[in-house]
Scaffold this motif. Sequence first.
Motif, PDB file in Angstrom:
ATOM      1  N   TYR A  86      -3.933   6.079   5.938  1.00  0.00           N
ATOM      2  CA  TYR A  86      -2.838   6.519   6.810  1.00  0.00           C
ATOM      3  C   TYR A  86      -1.698   7.207   6.077  1.00  0.00           C
ATOM      4  N   PHE A  87      -1.550   6.937   4.789  1.00  0.00           N
ATOM      5  CA  PHE A  87      -0.409   7.491   4.054  1.00  0.00           C
ATOM      6  C   PHE A  87      -0.890   8.298   2.853  1.00  0.00           C
ATOM      7  N   PRO A  88      -0.415   9.542   2.724  1.00  0.00           N
ATOM      8  CA  PRO A  88      -0.799  10.364   1.573  1.00  0.00           C
ATOM      9  C   PRO A  88      -0.019   9.925   0.328  1.00  0.00           C
ATOM     10  N   ILE A  89      -0.657   9.127  -0.515  1.00  0.00           N
ATOM     11  CA  ILE A  89       0.008   8.589  -1.704  1.00  0.00           C
ATOM     12  C   ILE A  89      -0.027   9.638  -2.811  1.00  0.00           C
ATOM     13  N   ALA A  90       1.129  10.013  -3.338  1.00  0.00           N
ATOM     14  CA  ALA A  90       1.200  11.015  -4.406  1.00  0.00           C
ATOM     15  C   ALA A  90       0.432  10.532  -5.633  1.00  0.00           C
ATOM     16  N   ALA A  91      -0.131  11.484  -6.367  1.00  0.00           N
ATOM     17  CA  ALA A  91      -0.958  11.144  -7.536  1.00  0.00           C
ATOM     18  C   ALA A  91      -0.170  10.337  -8.570  1.00  0.00           C
ATOM     19  N   ASP A  92       1.137  10.619  -8.684  1.00  0.00           N
ATOM     20  CA  ASP A  92       1.947   9.909  -9.691  1.00  0.00           C
ATOM     21  C   ASP A  92       2.830   8.840  -9.052  1.00  0.00           C
ATOM     22  N   ALA A  93       2.431   8.343  -7.880  1.00  0.00           N
ATOM     23  CA  ALA A  93       3.240   7.339  -7.180  1.00  0.00           C
ATOM     24  C   ALA A  93       3.300   6.043  -7.979  1.00  0.00           C
ATOM     25  N   GLU A  94       4.420   5.333  -7.818  1.00  0.00           N
ATOM     26  CA  GLU A  94       4.521   3.956  -8.306  1.00  0.00           C
ATOM     27  C   GLU A  94       4.038   3.057  -7.174  1.00  0.00           C
ATOM     28  N   PHE A  95       3.053   2.212  -7.445  1.00  0.00           N
ATOM     29  CA  PHE A  95       2.423   1.381  -6.401  1.00  0.00           C
ATOM     30  C   PHE A  95       2.476  -0.074  -6.879  1.00  0.00           C
ATOM     31  N   THR A  96       3.474  -0.807  -6.375  1.00  0.00           N
ATOM     32  CA  THR A  96       3.743  -2.168  -6.852  1.00  0.00           C
ATOM     33  C   THR A  96       3.186  -3.203  -5.891  1.00  0.00           C
ATOM     34  N   MET A  97       2.669  -4.291  -6.457  1.00  0.00           N
ATOM     35  CA  MET A  97       2.305  -5.450  -5.639  1.00  0.00           C
ATOM     36  C   MET A  97       2.915  -6.698  -6.265  1.00  0.00           C
ATOM     37  N   GLU A  98       3.544  -7.519  -5.413  1.00  0.00           N
ATOM     38  CA  GLU A  98       4.035  -8.807  -5.891  1.00  0.00           C
ATOM     39  C   GLU A  98       2.868  -9.763  -6.070  1.00  0.00           C
ATOM     40  N   ALA A  99       3.000 -10.653  -7.048  1.00  0.00           N
ATOM     41  CA  ALA A  99       1.935 -11.616  -7.320  1.00  0.00           C
ATOM     42  C   ALA A  99       2.546 -12.920  -7.794  1.00  0.00           C
ATOM     43  N   ASN A 100       1.874 -14.013  -7.499  1.00  0.00           N
ATOM     44  CA  ASN A 100       2.238 -15.286  -8.096  1.00  0.00           C
ATOM     45  C   ASN A 100       1.295 -15.581  -9.245  1.00  0.00           C
ATOM     46  N   PRO A 101       1.801 -16.080 -10.360  1.00  0.00           N
ATOM     47  CA  PRO A 101       0.899 -16.496 -11.439  1.00  0.00           C
ATOM     48  C   PRO A 101      -0.122 -17.488 -10.896  1.00  0.00           C
ATOM     49  N   GLY A 102      -1.366 -17.333 -11.338  1.00  0.00           N
ATOM     50  CA  GLY A 102      -2.413 -18.231 -10.874  1.00  0.00           C
ATOM     51  C   GLY A 102      -3.143 -17.734  -9.638  1.00  0.00           C
ATOM     52  N   THR A 103      -2.727 -16.577  -9.080  1.00  0.00           N
ATOM     53  CA  THR A 103      -3.407 -16.045  -7.882  1.00  0.00           C
ATOM     54  C   THR A 103      -4.075 -14.702  -8.176  1.00  0.00           C
ATOM     55  N   VAL A 104      -4.277 -14.380  -9.473  1.00  0.00           N
ATOM     56  CA  VAL A 104      -4.828 -13.058  -9.810  1.00  0.00           C
ATOM     57  C   VAL A 104      -6.056 -13.195 -10.708  1.00  0.00           C
ATOM     58  N   GLU A 105      -7.174 -13.573 -10.086  1.00  0.00           N
ATOM     59  CA  GLU A 105      -8.437 -13.613 -10.824  1.00  0.00           C
ATOM     60  C   GLU A 105      -8.875 -12.185 -11.113  1.00  0.00           C
ATOM     61  N   MET A 106      -9.783 -12.041 -12.059  1.00  0.00           N
ATOM     62  CA  MET A 106     -10.155 -10.707 -12.527  1.00  0.00           C
ATOM     63  C   MET A 106     -10.743  -9.830 -11.419  1.00  0.00           C
ATOM     64  N   ASP A 107     -11.567 -10.406 -10.523  1.00  0.00           N
ATOM     65  CA  ASP A 107     -12.173  -9.567  -9.470  1.00  0.00           C
ATOM     66  C   ASP A 107     -11.098  -9.038  -8.509  1.00  0.00           C
ATOM     67  N   LYS A 108     -10.040  -9.821  -8.314  1.00  0.00           N
ATOM     68  CA  LYS A 108      -8.952  -9.371  -7.452  1.00  0.00           C
ATOM     69  C   LYS A 108      -8.163  -8.249  -8.131  1.00  0.00           C
TER      70      LYS A 108
END
Length: 385
Positions: A86-108
Amino acid sequence: MLMHAPRALYIHIPFCTNKCHYCDFTSYVLRGQPVDAYLDALEQEMARTVELLPPEDIRTVFVGGGTPTVLTPPQMERFLASVKRYFPIAADAEFTMEANPGTVEMDKLVAMRAGGVNRISFGVQSFDNGLLERIGRIHNVDDVYRSIEHARAAGFDNLSIDLMFGLPGQSVEQLADSVSRALQLELPHYSLYGLKVEENTLFHALYERNELPLPPEEDELAMYMLLIDKLKAEGFHHYEISNFAKPGYESRHNITYWRNEPYYGLGAGAHGYARGERHVNIKGVQPYIDAAANRLPRLETNPVPEHEAMEDFMMVGLRMLDGVNNDSFSAQFPGQRIENVFGEALNSVLAQGLIERTEEHGGGYRLSEKGIPLGNEVFGAFIGD
């Protein structure tokens, strides 16, 4: 006021593994929640939003919460694919996601990277396990180290962590230790927030009963000044009251807010600002899902009068350490100068030595060294002037 389509996109994922004692954000414990139905509703809101306000190139995306990383890898893939659809994301966009330690396994992490995420902001809060338990966090310090290691192994180098100060029972020495350990991770960005006791939180209930042992004000100020000194000594740019970055790693998305520029806001409880209007979405998960099936899931939409937008410009702009300037002010409010609108307030805080003049970009104002720890007093001067 700026009337172009937003170039920044905020999306809210309201699910958490648990509710922290200080948190008043729109967030709900994950167990039993209709996550897939929520992702369906988000897609419906995306479709209606781009129809109403067609996007240009999106320069920054921020996925907040809640804890977006509680999504399973298939849910994460599906969600990130819908954003790109739905949104045209620019090639050099900054794309941030918040995360909690312990919730980021490698496959995710692999799914996040493949879906376009290139910056992760970890809610660490402290490197003291006792304090983490006291504020209701479910991760421990080992989880922090492991999560950072996994993120780097998955190819993420633009990483940030949040730390908090002024926590119940926290000493200046404990904070100094947390900052030292955080700096040993050699990350390019740190956010450092003082605890605010918000209504509708466990901490507020304890505070009302006089059962929340907060540090004295002088200790809290000492903590803040210690943070500034330590991070500056390590070569970090103190670019906003609570944020420090290595050159080039400043949060471009948050700078959108601090410059009072428009942004899309999607998801339960999300706020957005575009074409002179601010909106807030319905907060509850099921009410949001039900509303999104039929319409834009707005709780309320309010036009922002020009003078109020000018006050907002000053309040958020002065959070930035380079301050506000007339070139930016007149770009948002043609024919206007800061001095003509806010002369009285400017003279007051200038006389107190809380701000200082700058010469660049048509002239402007920024917090002085004395004003940095007294920012709220400065910002308040521009309300209702």
